[in-house]
Enzyme design. Structure first.
Site: not given
Ligand code: ATP
Length: 224
Positions: A71, A164, A175
């Site tokens: 990305r 995101r 997903r």
């Molecule tokens: N508690 C929360 N409230 C609102 N938004 C959140 C919260 N936690 C995370 N986010 C937002 O949600 C989105 C997804 O979070 P993140 O990228 O950390 O997920 P992930 O589980 O790591 O996803 P992936 O497995 O696709 O990498 C991000 O834009 C993040 O800023």
């Protein structure tokens, strides 16, 4: 251990440490990796980032291999090792991977070398893997702590992924479809040592930090 260690149970902690010629090596081996699993968008990266900020010297995040395209902004060797399907399949066949999984038509995996390079630095290995990966890691002798990050709801998960702006319409739907199965796996008894519902980020992070301080970093002293 020295030849007299059969009597270690009678010795003081100081004596035990003195009789271990390379304690740091053994101590590091005792550190159990910390595995994160949860649906895409549940907040794993967000929570891990905070953890790394609070404990900069304690954890090392394994860099996964992936066949997906980078990305914008992603750096080879830092965010992922970007590879192709033929190369990763050969390495998997040679037994160089602890776990691997196919997700959204791409292969993701963690190599033994990625884990060992963290352990050599005396840090707890952090892994962000899917449920196929969790099943595989649990079969190794790594004995990981497993944390499941649960989204408050599918509706909220969709909102976060949309916000995101990393997904196409198709990958978003994939997903979300995977998320239902992953949540069922996450909530199944004994699959995880800790389930964190990431509704309020501060609250979720506090739960994680408490768990880490209590169990994961606390586990460093299980040798004694
Ligand atoms: N508690 C929360 N409230 C609102 N938004 C959140 C919260 N936690 C995370 N986010 C937002 O949600 C989105 C997804 O979070 P993140 O990228 O950390 O997920 P992930 O589980 O790591 O996803 P992936 O497995 O696709 O990498 C991000 O834009 C993040 O800023």
């Amino acid at each position: 251990m020295c030849g007299e260690c059969c009597v270690c149970y009678k010795m003081s902690i100081h004596e035990i440490l003195c009789c271990v010629s390379d304690f740091s090596k053994i101590s590091n081996q005792m550190l159990r990796p910390l595995v994160f699993c949860g649906p895409s968008g549940s907040g794993k990266s967000t929570l891990v980032k905070r953890l790394m900020n609070d404990f900069p010297d304690k954890f090392g995040f394994t860099v996964s291999h992936t066949t997906r395209s980078p990305r914008p902004g992603e750096i080879h060797g830092k965010h992922y090792y970007f590879t192709d399907e033929r190369t990763i399949r050969q390495a998997i066949e040679k037994g160089e991977f602890i776990e691997h999984a196919v997700f959204s038509s791409n292969i993701y995996g963690t190599s033994f070398e990625a884990v060992e390079s963290i352990t050599r630095q005396g840090k707890v290995v952090l892994m962000d893997i899917d449920m196929q990966g969790v099943r595989q890691v649990k079969k190794t002798n790594l004995n990981p702590w497993c944390v499941f990050v649960q989204p408050p709801s599918i509706t909220e998960l969709r909102k976060r992924l949309l916000k995101r702006k990393t997904e196409s319409e198709e990958s978003l739907e994939r997903r979300i479809a995977n998320a239902r199965e992953e949540i069922a796996f996450g909530l199944q008894a004994r699959n995880f040592d800790k389930v964190i519902v990431n509704d309020n980020l501060d609250k979720a992070y506090k739960e994680l930090k408490d768990f880490v301080e209590d169990k994961v970093l606390g586990s460093r002293i299980t040798l004694m």
